[in-house]
Design an enzyme around this catalytic site. Structure first.
Site, mmCIF file in Angstrom:
data_model
loop_
_atom_site.group_PDB
_atom_site.id
_atom_site.type_symbol
_atom_site.label_atom_id
_atom_site.label_comp_id
_atom_site.label_asym_id
_atom_site.label_seq_id
_atom_site.Cartn_x
_atom_site.Cartn_y
_atom_site.Cartn_z
ATOM 1 N N GLU B 52 -53.356 56.824 76.602
ATOM 2 C CA GLU B 52 -52.151 57.189 77.365
ATOM 3 C C GLU B 52 -51.161 57.969 76.505
ATOM 4 O O GLU B 52 -50.583 58.964 76.950
ATOM 5 C CB GLU B 52 -51.425 55.926 77.877
ATOM 6 N N CYS B 80 -50.621 48.822 77.901
ATOM 7 C CA CYS B 80 -49.937 47.801 77.099
ATOM 8 C C CYS B 80 -48.429 48.077 77.125
ATOM 9 O O CYS B 80 -47.976 49.072 77.699
ATOM 10 C CB CYS B 80 -50.469 47.820 75.662
ATOM 11 N N CYS B 83 -47.474 51.574 75.737
ATOM 12 C CA CYS B 83 -47.764 52.689 76.644
ATOM 13 C C CYS B 83 -46.865 52.641 77.883
ATOM 14 O O CYS B 83 -46.430 53.684 78.381
ATOM 15 C CB CYS B 83 -49.236 52.686 77.014
#
Lengths: 146, 146
Positions: B52, B80, B83
């Site tokens: 990402e 996560c 990101c």
């Protein structure tokens, strides 16, 4: 130079370049500087180019490892959720930050990334280090832009 | 190619390269691919080199802006906290992800970055898209490494 002094210098350089005045330094366990950076979001057209992210990326490259185990991060402002998540991934030993950031912070505020049971690594955290110097820079920067 | 199909291809490429099998694509409002990436944490010795992050950095560079307003991110796994924070900074219009990640996710789990009152931008979120294909890749990868 003491790492937080260097981080404050980098924050000043960021302000001079028209970026949010935040600086960061990664030092190893003996206090030796491994990498340093200032905010470059506008310069690089990169939403992730916070000082912490750039410093951790440079430290990983310098050490040849995606884990910065044993290293410490010095940064002039409380990291946001993005940077806190990166610190957990990097397995940093200590996070030392300057000003607290009730609006944008993700450590002591907001997402409180390290306080979640699923967080896989929590560094030792020391906040408020040379806070007033950092705050003066931030206030001057954001007042100019109003 | 439909963006999530491309993201799944990138995830397979990541696995072949020994990286966590996660791929990401940034598409503009018309569905045109702006940037794409796979996980490169080990290759780059970069704790932040999630698919990402790399895709958003490339999209910012391609568009000449740190804000990806109107763009959508397709990624094969729930992002996560790092990101998710980056997605908020980038002002993405939509986040479309594959498998849910109860252990490492920061959107529907853990830090729940977009649910915090201080989060400055929340994209439209669509989870579970082609989840089983993503899960098969992840399971195969982590089983091999045990």
């Amino acid at each position: 130079m003491e790492p937080m002094s260097r981080a404050l210098d980098l924050a000043r350089q960021a302000a001079d370049a028209g970026e949010a005045p935040i600086g960061a330094v990664v030092a190893d366990a003996s206090g030796e500087v491994v990498a340093e950076a200032r905010n470059r979001v506008e310069e690089l057209s990169d939403p992730t180019a916070h000082a912490e992210i750039l410093a951790m990326r440079a430290a990983g490259a310098a050490l040849g490892s995606s884990r910065l185990t044993g290293c410490d991060l010095f940064v002039t402002l409380e990291p946001c959720a993005m940077c806190a998540g990166a610190i957990a991934h990097a397995r940093l030993r200590r996070l030392i930050f300057g000003a607290y950031d009730p609006k944008g912070g993700g450590v002591e505020h907001g997402a409180r990334v390290f306080d979640r049971p699923t967080c896989h690594h929590r560094p030792e955290i020391i906040g408020g280090v040379r806070e007033s110097e950092s705050r003066v820079l931030l206030r001057a920067f954001f007042q100019e832009r109003r």
